[in-house]
Design a protein around this motif. Sequence first.
Motif, mmCIF file in Angstrom:
data_model
loop_
_atom_site.group_PDB
_atom_site.id
_atom_site.type_symbol
_atom_site.label_atom_id
_atom_site.label_comp_id
_atom_site.label_asym_id
_atom_site.label_seq_id
_atom_site.Cartn_x
_atom_site.Cartn_y
_atom_site.Cartn_z
ATOM 1 N N ILE A 1 -1.786 5.604 6.177
ATOM 2 C CA ILE A 1 -1.750 4.749 4.990
ATOM 3 C C ILE A 1 -1.145 3.396 5.320
ATOM 4 O O ILE A 1 -1.629 2.356 4.862
ATOM 5 N N THR B 1 3.091 2.444 -9.085
ATOM 6 C CA THR B 1 1.728 2.527 -8.536
ATOM 7 C C THR B 1 0.767 1.647 -9.302
ATOM 8 O O THR B 1 -0.041 0.917 -8.710
ATOM 9 N N THR C 1 1.635 9.744 -4.971
ATOM 10 C CA THR C 1 0.804 10.854 -4.497
ATOM 11 C C THR C 1 1.347 11.466 -3.206
ATOM 12 O O THR C 1 1.103 12.644 -2.929
ATOM 13 N N ILE C 2 2.088 10.673 -2.427
ATOM 14 C CA ILE C 2 2.603 11.179 -1.148
ATOM 15 C C ILE C 2 3.841 12.050 -1.324
ATOM 16 O O ILE C 2 3.917 13.163 -0.790
ATOM 17 N N LEU D 1 -5.293 2.217 6.077
ATOM 18 C CA LEU D 1 -5.810 1.883 4.752
ATOM 19 C C LEU D 1 -5.724 0.387 4.453
ATOM 20 O O LEU D 1 -6.710 -0.216 4.001
ATOM 21 N N LEU E 1 -0.921 -1.551 -7.744
ATOM 22 C CA LEU E 1 -2.384 -1.451 -7.647
ATOM 23 C C LEU E 1 -3.043 -2.749 -8.081
ATOM 24 O O LEU E 1 -3.946 -3.261 -7.403
ATOM 25 N N ILE F 1 0.834 -1.203 0.000
ATOM 26 C CA ILE F 1 0.000 0.000 0.000
ATOM 27 C C ILE F 1 0.871 1.257 0.000
ATOM 28 O O ILE F 1 0.577 2.245 -0.693
ATOM 29 N N ILE F 2 1.958 1.231 0.774
ATOM 30 C CA ILE F 2 2.883 2.362 0.776
ATOM 31 C C ILE F 2 3.473 2.575 -0.614
ATOM 32 O O ILE F 2 3.520 3.704 -1.130
ATOM 33 N N SER G 1 1.168 4.145 -2.968
ATOM 34 C CA SER G 1 0.792 5.519 -2.626
ATOM 35 C C SER G 1 1.916 6.534 -2.803
ATOM 36 O O SER G 1 1.675 7.736 -2.668
#
Length: 267
Positions: free
Chosen positions: A245, A55, A35-36, A249, A59, A28-29, A32
């Motif tokens: 996150i 990503t 965007t982070i 998340l 995903l 998940i990190i 992300s």
Amino acid sequence: MDLREIIVDAIKYPISDTRKFLIFCVLIILMSLSTILPSYGVRDGTLSIILTLVTLVVLFIVLGYSIEVLKGGTEGDEVLPDFDYVKQFVLGIKAFILDIIYFIIPAIITIIVASAAGLFTSLTKIIYASTDALNNGANNLTAVMNAVPQSAINTFSSALTVTLIIGIILFIIFSLMSFTGMVRFAKSGSGTEGLRFKEIIKDMSNIGFIKIIVSLIVIYIFVIVMMFIIGLIGLIPYIGVFIGIFVGLPFTILFVYRAIGLVYAEA
């Protein structure tokens, strides 16, 4: 299982295997980062392209793994599934395509209804009349609206109302069907199984439409609460976003897919 048992099981499930949960958190990190990092001032063009590709790949892996969590819920598995990144990447792509199909069908029907009701035609007339009014010196909203034919406004209002009602109904129906279709896909690995509408309706009937709707409402209320908590954690300077996150998340994703799998275990 009753709804209380489903929720309790789904809450405990993400930490049924700490090592696998932490691996999922890392995924998940990675998913992300694109965007982070820009929010921390990292805006290198080449790096952005690389992170975007990372990503996208991750995903699909996360989605594929979630499908296996869903399958495990229907089969009564007690712990998180093993990671098989290639297999889960392929599953993720198939699931993504299936989701698109379930989105496209109601979208096309809604567009057809909007067109038949005169939404686009009346909107075009309103735009043309407003543009002409502005070109002819209209300098306020009242003057512009007075230049628009009342018949066009009435048709637009009626068509918009009809389109919204039908669109919302279709969205709800196809959302419910998509969950069932995704479960059929998770069980078989075949995208075709996820589109057998007759069998999907039969599965939903076996479980009970009311049970499905009530269960999904409760599940998403829990998700809203989790998102609120994640938002609060995200307010912590510097590390808040990562904590939210990294833990919140992934936990929420696993909870949702586990709970939905348990709901559909009777199908």
